[in-house]
Scaffold this active site. Structure first.
Site, short mmCIF file in Angstrom:
data_model
loop_
_atom_site.label_atom_id
_atom_site.label_comp_id
_atom_site.label_asym_id
_atom_site.label_seq_id
_atom_site.Cartn_x
_atom_site.Cartn_y
_atom_site.Cartn_z
CG ASN A 103 -1.74 8.93 3.47
OD1 ASN A 103 -2.92 9.23 3.34
ND2 ASN A 103 -0.99 8.59 2.43
CB ALA A 129 -2.94 12.49 -6.95
CE LYS A 185 -6.55 8.08 2.73
NZ LYS A 185 -6.14 9.48 2.59
CG ASN A 193 -1.13 3.76 0.50
OD1 ASN A 193 -2.01 3.74 -0.34
ND2 ASN A 193 -0.58 4.88 0.92
#
Length: 308
Positions: A103, A129, A185, A193
């Site tokens: 990231n 995940a 992304k 997030n």
């Protein structure tokens, strides 16, 4: 192929598991003692899209690994990238392909201090995940994993890595413009997030809130404005639509930044919203929403006594 996973947390374990299941020789590398011990003693216990499995896997601290690899996937946290590259440089051959799926922004520059540009493959993934306990993880989604070599002349090498992933069910895809996919992304992480970490919610709970559209619009606008200064065109409304599509697929997930705070770990906010706020200011304009989000995340780290 001989494959190493440098940073074997939730995503790293998911990739390592599927790559090994696909017939490759995989070594996990990490620094979490309890995680390493659990996998050595009991194997990796993993749930992939609801299906559970338990498999033995090679794992150790980077300095313990006396081997070299054909491909190294980097999954460390952004702030740990430089130290990880120092620790694994003895495992990298002249032709080792290093795949960075971290990231955040600016990682190719760091990796290029250790690996020739022709061997650096940058990419993004929307697999999700989590770690449930040492040696116990879950892995969700369908991908894709979009990658491109840092040196456009090395397309063949990137396509070999794409095939490696595709053959193992990771849905590898060759990207014609990895800079675009990296920025898009970053928008995913800078919205999902950060907001889930601040609001202590799942992705679907954030996106169902009355303030979701307002927040998404302002955050993505700030990312897009900075991306444009680097030659990357992000359409704000198209990007928001993309975010909502992802949220529909993995809405029950608590993303990695939320997991970091819950487990007392520092976040990657400085490499996401923090980078947008800082570099926007350096280029003569402001990014007030990204700046405030960065400050709030750091305040939450302080409240939780998390050392940065």
């Amino acid at each position: 192929m001989k494959v190493a996973i440098a940073g074997s947390g939730a995503l790293g374990c998911g990739f390592g598991y599927l790559l090994q299941k696909g017939g490759n020789e995989v070594t996990l590398m990490d620094y979490w003692d309890a995680h390493i011990e659990a996998i050595r003693e009991n194997g990796l216990h993993i749930k992939v899209n609801g299906e559970e499995d338990n498999v033995p896997m090679e794992i150790g601290k980077p300095e313990e690994i006396d081997d070299t690899f054909d491909v190294v996937f980097i999954f460390t946290k952004s702030m740990g990238l430089r130290s990880m590259m120092e620790s694994i440089k003895h495992t990298i051959k002249e032709d080792t392909q290093v795949v960075c799926l971290l990231n955040g922004l600016g990682h190719a520059k760091t990796i290029s201090q250790y690996v020739p540009r022709k061997n650096i493959i940058m990419g993004t993934t929307v697999w999700t995940a989590g770690i449930d306990a040492p040696g116990v993880t879950h892995f969700m989604g369908q991908g894709p994993v979009e990658v491109q070599n840092s040196d456009p002349a090395q397309e063949a090498a990137a396509r070999r890595v794409v095939k490696l992933m595709a053959d193992c069910g990771l849905n590898g895809v060759y990207s014609e413009d990895v800079h675009f996919t990296t920025w898009r992304k970053a928008c995913v992480n800078g919205t999902m997030n950060a907001l889930c970490a601040l609001l202590d919610t799942t992705i679907s709970e954030v996106f169902a809130s009355s303030q979701a559209d307002f927040l998404l619009h302002h955050i993505v606008t700030e990312f897009a404005r900075l991306a444009e200064t680097e030659g990357v065109k992000l359409d704000v409304e198209e990007t928001i639509s993309y975010l909502k599509q992802i949220a529909e697929k993995v809405g029950s997930h608590y993303p990695s930044m939320h997991q970091d705070l819950a487990n007392g770990r520092p976040t990657e906010i400085d490499f996401l919203n923090g980078t947008v706020a800082r570099e926007s200011k350096e280029k003569g304009f402001t990014a007030p929403y990204c700046e405030l989000i960065t400050q709030l995340i750091h305040a939450k780290e302080d409240i939780l006594n998390i050392q940065r």
